[in-house]
Design a protein around this motif. Sequence first.
Motif, PDB file in Angstrom:
ATOM      1  N   GLU A 212       0.824  -1.212   0.000  1.00  0.00           N
ATOM      2  CA  GLU A 212       0.000   0.000   0.000  1.00  0.00           C
ATOM      3  C   GLU A 212       0.855   1.258   0.000  1.00  0.00           C
ATOM      4  O   GLU A 212       0.455   2.287  -0.560  1.00  0.00           O
ATOM      5  N   ASN A 213       2.032   1.193   0.613  1.00  0.00           N
ATOM      6  CA  ASN A 213       2.924   2.354   0.613  1.00  0.00           C
ATOM      7  C   ASN A 213       3.495   2.605  -0.780  1.00  0.00           C
ATOM      8  O   ASN A 213       3.670   3.749  -1.194  1.00  0.00           O
ATOM      9  N   ARG A 214       3.779   1.513  -1.512  1.00  0.00           N
ATOM     10  CA  ARG A 214       4.220   1.671  -2.909  1.00  0.00           C
ATOM     11  C   ARG A 214       3.122   2.329  -3.743  1.00  0.00           C
ATOM     12  O   ARG A 214       3.393   3.204  -4.568  1.00  0.00           O
ATOM     13  N   ASN A 215       1.896   1.888  -3.530  1.00  0.00           N
ATOM     14  CA  ASN A 215       0.784   2.438  -4.305  1.00  0.00           C
ATOM     15  C   ASN A 215       0.591   3.922  -4.000  1.00  0.00           C
ATOM     16  O   ASN A 215       0.247   4.718  -4.886  1.00  0.00           O
ATOM     17  N   PHE A 216       0.830   4.299  -2.748  1.00  0.00           N
ATOM     18  CA  PHE A 216       0.760   5.720  -2.391  1.00  0.00           C
ATOM     19  C   PHE A 216       1.815   6.515  -3.158  1.00  0.00           C
ATOM     20  O   PHE A 216       1.522   7.607  -3.685  1.00  0.00           O
ATOM     21  N   ILE A 217       3.028   5.987  -3.242  1.00  0.00           N
ATOM     22  CA  ILE A 217       4.098   6.685  -3.955  1.00  0.00           C
ATOM     23  C   ILE A 217       3.725   6.885  -5.425  1.00  0.00           C
ATOM     24  O   ILE A 217       4.021   7.939  -6.016  1.00  0.00           O
ATOM     25  N   ARG A 218       3.053   5.915  -6.028  1.00  0.00           N
ATOM     26  CA  ARG A 218       2.589   6.094  -7.411  1.00  0.00           C
ATOM     27  C   ARG A 218       1.699   7.331  -7.522  1.00  0.00           C
ATOM     28  O   ARG A 218       1.778   8.079  -8.506  1.00  0.00           O
ATOM     29  N   SER A 219       0.857   7.552  -6.505  1.00  0.00           N
ATOM     30  CA  SER A 219      -0.129   8.639  -6.581  1.00  0.00           C
ATOM     31  C   SER A 219       0.495  10.026  -6.431  1.00  0.00           C
ATOM     32  O   SER A 219      -0.155  11.027  -6.755  1.00  0.00           O
ATOM     33  N   VAL A 220       1.739  10.131  -5.962  1.00  0.00           N
ATOM     34  CA  VAL A 220       2.334  11.450  -5.701  1.00  0.00           C
ATOM     35  C   VAL A 220       3.587  11.717  -6.543  1.00  0.00           C
ATOM     36  O   VAL A 220       4.287  12.706  -6.313  1.00  0.00           O
ATOM     37  N   SER A 221       3.868  10.867  -7.534  1.00  0.00           N
ATOM     38  CA  SER A 221       5.149  10.944  -8.247  1.00  0.00           C
ATOM     39  C   SER A 221       5.114  11.693  -9.571  1.00  0.00           C
ATOM     40  O   SER A 221       6.171  11.908 -10.183  1.00  0.00           O
ATOM     41  N   LYS A 222       3.973  12.092 -10.032  1.00  0.00           N
ATOM     42  CA  LYS A 222       3.876  12.687 -11.364  1.00  0.00           C
ATOM     43  C   LYS A 222       4.797  13.893 -11.520  1.00  0.00           C
ATOM     44  O   LYS A 222       4.800  14.814 -10.701  1.00  0.00           O
ATOM     45  N   ASP A 223       5.619  13.839 -12.576  1.00  0.00           N
ATOM     46  CA  ASP A 223       6.541  14.923 -12.962  1.00  0.00           C
ATOM     47  C   ASP A 223       7.618  15.208 -11.913  1.00  0.00           C
ATOM     48  O   ASP A 223       8.242  16.274 -11.935  1.00  0.00           O
ATOM     49  N   LYS A 224       7.865  14.259 -11.020  1.00  0.00           N
ATOM     50  CA  LYS A 224       8.873  14.469  -9.977  1.00  0.00           C
ATOM     51  C   LYS A 224      10.076  13.537 -10.181  1.00  0.00           C
ATOM     52  O   LYS A 224       9.933  12.420 -10.673  1.00  0.00           O
ATOM     53  N   SER A 225      11.249  14.012  -9.773  1.00  0.00           N
ATOM     54  CA  SER A 225      12.432  13.150  -9.723  1.00  0.00           C
ATOM     55  C   SER A 225      12.410  12.397  -8.404  1.00  0.00           C
ATOM     56  O   SER A 225      12.015  12.962  -7.369  1.00  0.00           O
ATOM     57  N   LEU A 226      12.816  11.131  -8.426  1.00  0.00           N
ATOM     58  CA  LEU A 226      12.719  10.309  -7.218  1.00  0.00           C
ATOM     59  C   LEU A 226      13.976   9.478  -7.031  1.00  0.00           C
ATOM     60  O   LEU A 226      14.485   8.868  -7.973  1.00  0.00           O
ATOM     61  N   LEU A 227      14.472   9.434  -5.789  1.00  0.00           N
ATOM     62  CA  LEU A 227      15.615   8.610  -5.415  1.00  0.00           C
ATOM     63  C   LEU A 227      15.133   7.520  -4.467  1.00  0.00           C
ATOM     64  O   LEU A 227      14.552   7.811  -3.420  1.00  0.00           O
ATOM     65  N   ASN A 228      15.366   6.280  -4.838  1.00  0.00           N
ATOM     66  CA  ASN A 228      14.960   5.129  -4.038  1.00  0.00           C
ATOM     67  C   ASN A 228      16.211   4.453  -3.479  1.00  0.00           C
ATOM     68  O   ASN A 228      16.895   3.707  -4.176  1.00  0.00           O
ATOM     69  N   LEU A 229      16.511   4.729  -2.200  1.00  0.00           N
ATOM     70  CA  LEU A 229      17.702   4.178  -1.554  1.00  0.00           C
ATOM     71  C   LEU A 229      17.385   2.826  -0.913  1.00  0.00           C
ATOM     72  O   LEU A 229      16.304   2.646  -0.367  1.00  0.00           O
ATOM     73  N   PHE A 230      18.336   1.919  -0.955  1.00  0.00           N
ATOM     74  CA  PHE A 230      18.114   0.535  -0.521  1.00  0.00           C
ATOM     75  C   PHE A 230      16.926  -0.033  -1.303  1.00  0.00           C
ATOM     76  O   PHE A 230      16.027  -0.664  -0.753  1.00  0.00           O
ATOM     77  N   GLY A 231      16.948   0.219  -2.607  1.00  0.00           N
ATOM     78  CA  GLY A 231      15.779  -0.002  -3.457  1.00  0.00           C
ATOM     79  C   GLY A 231      15.448  -1.440  -3.760  1.00  0.00           C
ATOM     80  O   GLY A 231      14.407  -1.723  -4.349  1.00  0.00           O
ATOM     81  N   TYR A 232      16.345  -2.364  -3.427  1.00  0.00           N
ATOM     82  CA  TYR A 232      16.150  -3.800  -3.667  1.00  0.00           C
ATOM     83  C   TYR A 232      15.748  -4.031  -5.131  1.00  0.00           C
ATOM     84  O   TYR A 232      16.476  -3.617  -6.029  1.00  0.00           O
ATOM     85  N   THR A 233      14.626  -4.673  -5.381  1.00  0.00           N
ATOM     86  CA  THR A 233      14.262  -4.989  -6.769  1.00  0.00           C
ATOM     87  C   THR A 233      13.387  -3.908  -7.408  1.00  0.00           C
ATOM     88  O   THR A 233      12.743  -4.154  -8.426  1.00  0.00           O
ATOM     89  N   GLY A 234      13.366  -2.724  -6.792  1.00  0.00           N
ATOM     90  CA  GLY A 234      12.758  -1.569  -7.439  1.00  0.00           C
ATOM     91  C   GLY A 234      11.277  -1.377  -7.219  1.00  0.00           C
ATOM     92  O   GLY A 234      10.631  -0.677  -8.006  1.00  0.00           O
ATOM     93  N   GLY A 235      10.720  -1.932  -6.146  1.00  0.00           N
ATOM     94  CA  GLY A 235       9.283  -1.802  -5.920  1.00  0.00           C
ATOM     95  C   GLY A 235       8.789  -0.371  -5.965  1.00  0.00           C
ATOM     96  O   GLY A 235       7.916  -0.018  -6.774  1.00  0.00           O
ATOM     97  N   PHE A 236       9.329   0.491  -5.109  1.00  0.00           N
ATOM     98  CA  PHE A 236       8.909   1.902  -5.098  1.00  0.00           C
ATOM     99  C   PHE A 236       9.230   2.570  -6.436  1.00  0.00           C
ATOM    100  O   PHE A 236       8.473   3.421  -6.910  1.00  0.00           O
TER     101      PHE A 236
END
Length: 400
Positions: A212-236
Amino acid sequence: MKYFSFDKTQRLKLTRDLTKHIKRGNPWVFSDAVEKIKAPEGTYVLLVSHKNEVLAHGFYSPNINLSFRMLTLGDKKFNDAMVEKRFRQAIENKKHLLSQENKCFRLLNGEGDELPGMVADFYDGVLVLKLDGAAAEAFWKKEAVAEFFMQQTDLPVKCVYFKRKNREEEKGLILAGECDNLTDLEFLEHGVKFRTNIIDAAKTGFFLDQRENRNFIRSVSKDKSLLNLFGYTGGFSIYAGLGGASKVTTVDIAPNAIKASEVNWQINLLSPEKHEALCEDAFEFVAEAQKAKRQWDIVITDPPSFAPNQKAVESAREAYTKIFADSLRLVKDGGFFAASSCSGHISFESFLEIVQEALSKSRRRGKVLLIKGQPEDHPFPFALPEMRYLKFVYLQVFQD
């Protein structure tokens, strides 16, 4: 007994008065609170008070700190009918999560589903079973558990795979059914495609608790640059890309994880030029990014647990504070920061204190926009707050 091992019952006596603690429903007793008995891992025991009152039935581990895990409260003998009732209750509570858009969820969550030490995750027909520790492995009869889930008709289970810890020589085995593509299993989460190597990946193959936290990030990411630290297989990262992020950077030290993040990006038909996948130590990356004065609109810092046990809590607080403070310096003024922890030994209150201290050290102000934890398929007993382990805080960050 079909589902669990039962030879003979032994009595396990408390050395401290934990009667109220037990009767309120806390299912764990640690080694410093019981008399040590000569018994093998997974022995069925009666937990008795100093007055010889039977408080609970459960199973015993002589070799770790968690000595007793409760099966039933009071003097009520555990049986197969109870096991099946708890299986069916878990199915009833979780089956609504299965849809055309979502093919993965946690079916059994140990004590949260009154099945101590037993975890099972569902991935599009593949049920991955894990047993937590030697006592749980000795107590539960995994083949019978697999047989139940193959025969029930409420969920479409086509195979059951038993997964051991990755460091074990034999990592796992197929218990029932036919499991195809365990090293390249594809499934949907909120309509997002993921592939995972069930055999070699962490946990049961994927971190379903951040769904659910990943899905939240989808809702707020439009047109933004994002850094995913300790990103593992890239879920976020994948969710951000699907949410319209302008550029996503994934950082993880594990080569296989970074490779998997690139595959997951590709199978969701996202533009290759919008994803930077870096196999680097996240701590070193953050230090270099600070020197280069790089900043992003959103920074997500979701490190592995720094507190695997209670003794490590103080050092873990320092480690979380430092990496969060350093990460906050990479957020643009007015940008956003997501901090997360998967350690049950760090309480929600302590975690918020850590984030506050990190803001202070980074000389930033934070506005809390969201505080979340684990989703509904990761239940926990009200009397066992340690199982409320996942913390996720989303802040807007200001530099003045």
